[in-house]
Scaffold this motif. Structure first.
Motif, PDB file in Angstrom:
ATOM      1  N   GLU A  49       0.838  -1.199   0.000  1.00 18.16           N
ATOM      2  CA  GLU A  49       0.000   0.000   0.000  1.00 18.16           C
ATOM      3  C   GLU A  49       0.877   1.254   0.000  1.00 18.16           C
ATOM      4  O   GLU A  49       0.563   2.238  -0.657  1.00 18.16           O
ATOM      5  CB  GLU A  49      -0.919  -0.003   1.222  1.00 18.16           C
ATOM      6  CG  GLU A  49      -1.920   1.128   1.207  1.00 18.16           C
ATOM      7  CD  GLU A  49      -2.933   1.037   2.322  1.00 18.16           C
ATOM      8  OE1 GLU A  49      -3.483   2.099   2.671  1.00 18.16           O
ATOM      9  OE2 GLU A  49      -3.184  -0.067   2.843  1.00 18.16           O
ATOM     10  N   GLU A  53       0.825   4.361  -2.619  1.00 15.65           N
ATOM     11  CA  GLU A  53       0.698   5.750  -2.161  1.00 15.65           C
ATOM     12  C   GLU A  53       1.848   6.603  -2.694  1.00 15.65           C
ATOM     13  O   GLU A  53       1.635   7.741  -3.121  1.00 15.65           O
ATOM     14  CB  GLU A  53       0.662   5.817  -0.628  1.00 15.65           C
ATOM     15  CG  GLU A  53      -0.578   5.221  -0.002  1.00 15.65           C
ATOM     16  CD  GLU A  53      -1.852   5.973  -0.365  1.00 15.65           C
ATOM     17  OE1 GLU A  53      -1.808   7.215  -0.498  1.00 15.65           O
ATOM     18  OE2 GLU A  53      -2.884   5.302  -0.535  1.00 15.65           O
ATOM     19  N   ILE A  56       1.307   7.328  -6.394  1.00 19.32           N
ATOM     20  CA  ILE A  56       0.242   8.321  -6.552  1.00 19.32           C
ATOM     21  C   ILE A  56       0.770   9.714  -6.222  1.00 19.32           C
ATOM     22  O   ILE A  56       0.510  10.679  -6.949  1.00 19.32           O
ATOM     23  CB  ILE A  56      -0.980   7.946  -5.682  1.00 19.32           C
ATOM     24  CG1 ILE A  56      -1.658   6.697  -6.257  1.00 19.32           C
ATOM     25  CG2 ILE A  56      -1.958   9.107  -5.566  1.00 19.32           C
ATOM     26  CD1 ILE A  56      -2.669   6.045  -5.331  1.00 19.32           C
ATOM     27  N   SER A  60       1.099  12.850  -8.809  1.00 17.25           N
ATOM     28  CA  SER A  60       0.465  14.125  -8.472  1.00 17.25           C
ATOM     29  C   SER A  60       1.460  15.277  -8.600  1.00 17.25           C
ATOM     30  O   SER A  60       1.144  16.324  -9.176  1.00 17.25           O
ATOM     31  CB  SER A  60      -0.098  14.060  -7.048  1.00 17.25           C
ATOM     32  OG  SER A  60      -0.552  15.321  -6.629  1.00 17.25           O
ATOM     33  N   GLU A  74      -3.760  13.996  -5.135  1.00 16.61           N
ATOM     34  CA  GLU A  74      -3.668  12.552  -4.941  1.00 16.61           C
ATOM     35  C   GLU A  74      -5.057  11.933  -4.938  1.00 16.61           C
ATOM     36  O   GLU A  74      -5.261  10.850  -5.486  1.00 16.61           O
ATOM     37  CB  GLU A  74      -2.921  12.258  -3.645  1.00 16.61           C
ATOM     38  CG  GLU A  74      -1.468  12.662  -3.712  1.00 16.61           C
ATOM     39  CD  GLU A  74      -0.761  12.583  -2.376  1.00 16.61           C
ATOM     40  OE1 GLU A  74      -1.183  11.783  -1.520  1.00 16.61           O
ATOM     41  OE2 GLU A  74       0.219  13.320  -2.193  1.00 16.61           O
ATOM     42  N   GLN A  75      -6.009  12.635  -4.337  1.00 19.69           N
ATOM     43  CA  GLN A  75      -7.391  12.138  -4.298  1.00 19.69           C
ATOM     44  C   GLN A  75      -7.956  12.018  -5.712  1.00 19.69           C
ATOM     45  O   GLN A  75      -8.608  11.035  -6.049  1.00 19.69           O
ATOM     46  CB  GLN A  75      -8.264  13.064  -3.460  1.00 19.69           C
ATOM     47  CG  GLN A  75      -9.705  12.608  -3.375  1.00 19.69           C
ATOM     48  CD  GLN A  75     -10.576  13.551  -2.554  1.00 19.69           C
ATOM     49  OE1 GLN A  75     -10.090  14.517  -1.972  1.00 19.69           O
ATOM     50  NE2 GLN A  75     -11.853  13.279  -2.522  1.00 19.69           N
ATOM     51  N   GLU A  78      -6.522   8.925  -7.333  1.00 21.81           N
ATOM     52  CA  GLU A  78      -7.128   7.712  -6.788  1.00 21.81           C
ATOM     53  C   GLU A  78      -8.522   7.466  -7.349  1.00 21.81           C
ATOM     54  O   GLU A  78      -8.919   6.321  -7.561  1.00 21.81           O
ATOM     55  CB  GLU A  78      -7.198   7.796  -5.259  1.00 21.81           C
ATOM     56  CG  GLU A  78      -5.841   7.687  -4.599  1.00 21.81           C
ATOM     57  CD  GLU A  78      -5.893   7.904  -3.094  1.00 21.81           C
ATOM     58  OE1 GLU A  78      -6.914   8.420  -2.586  1.00 21.81           O
ATOM     59  OE2 GLU A  78      -4.923   7.545  -2.420  1.00 21.81           O
ATOM     60  N   GLU A  79      -9.251   8.532  -7.624  1.00 20.99           N
ATOM     61  CA  GLU A  79     -10.627   8.408  -8.105  1.00 20.99           C
ATOM     62  C   GLU A  79     -10.730   8.254  -9.617  1.00 20.99           C
ATOM     63  O   GLU A  79     -11.738   7.772 -10.117  1.00 20.99           O
ATOM     64  CB  GLU A  79     -11.444   9.625  -7.657  1.00 20.99           C
ATOM     65  CG  GLU A  79     -11.630   9.686  -6.157  1.00 20.99           C
ATOM     66  CD  GLU A  79     -12.278  10.980  -5.688  1.00 20.99           C
ATOM     67  OE1 GLU A  79     -12.551  11.876  -6.523  1.00 20.99           O
ATOM     68  OE2 GLU A  79     -12.485  11.116  -4.464  1.00 20.99           O
ATOM     69  N   ASN A  82      -6.318   4.271 -12.759  1.00 20.25           N
ATOM     70  CA  ASN A  82      -5.989   2.978 -12.136  1.00 20.25           C
ATOM     71  C   ASN A  82      -4.471   2.827 -12.007  1.00 20.25           C
ATOM     72  O   ASN A  82      -3.703   3.573 -12.595  1.00 20.25           O
ATOM     73  CB  ASN A  82      -6.626   1.806 -12.895  1.00 20.25           C
ATOM     74  CG  ASN A  82      -6.061   1.614 -14.280  1.00 20.25           C
ATOM     75  OD1 ASN A  82      -4.849   1.619 -14.483  1.00 20.25           O
ATOM     76  ND2 ASN A  82      -6.942   1.432 -15.260  1.00 20.25           N
ATOM     77  N   ILE A  83      -4.059   1.847 -11.231  1.00 20.54           N
ATOM     78  CA  ILE A  83      -2.635   1.683 -10.909  1.00 20.54           C
ATOM     79  C   ILE A  83      -1.789   1.387 -12.153  1.00 20.54           C
ATOM     80  O   ILE A  83      -0.650   1.848 -12.260  1.00 20.54           O
ATOM     81  CB  ILE A  83      -2.409   0.619  -9.804  1.00 20.54           C
ATOM     82  CG1 ILE A  83      -0.961   0.667  -9.284  1.00 20.54           C
ATOM     83  CG2 ILE A  83      -2.766  -0.774 -10.291  1.00 20.54           C
ATOM     84  CD1 ILE A  83      -0.579   1.950  -8.598  1.00 20.54           C
TER      85      ILE A  83
END
Length: 105
Positions: A49, A53, A56, A60, A74-75, A78-79, A82-83
């Motif tokens: 995880e 993070e 991401i 950003s 970052e939010q 995430e929304e 995809n990774i």
């Protein structure tokens, strides 16, 4: 005399899934070092995880340095991303940075 005001600005264009086009600026060395450090993942097949993070955060930072002054949080990443796309965008970003380092001004 070397005149830094004559250096040609270079940008990397990226079209987000929303259709918005961003012109990403060449990173300053401090920013590049931070993005590079954050984007290092030991095992891409077994990401933690914390690895996700960090990726991401790196994305950003990279995408938020744009001519349009559009903040990519970052939010938002995430929304909306995809990774696999995060990894692909960062790979393309580092390819671009490498390419501009090899160009003459």
């Amino acid at each position: 005399m070397y005149d830094m005001t004559k250096i040609k600005e270079r940008y990397w264009q990226i079209r987000l899934r929303t259709g918005k086009v961003l012109n990403i600026e060449v990173p300053k060395l401090k920013v590049l070092k931070r993005i590079t450090k954050l984007s290092k993942v030991a095992d891409t097949n077994n990401m933690t995880e914390e690895d996700m993070e960090n990726l991401i955060t790196a994305l950003s930072i990279a995408l938020s340095r744009n001519r349009e002054q559009f903040k990519i949080s970052e939010q938002w990443i995430e929304e909306n991303i995809n990774i696999n796309d995060v990894q692909d965008i960062l790979n393309k970003y580092f390819e671009w940075v490498s390419d501009i380092q090899n160009l003459k001004n």
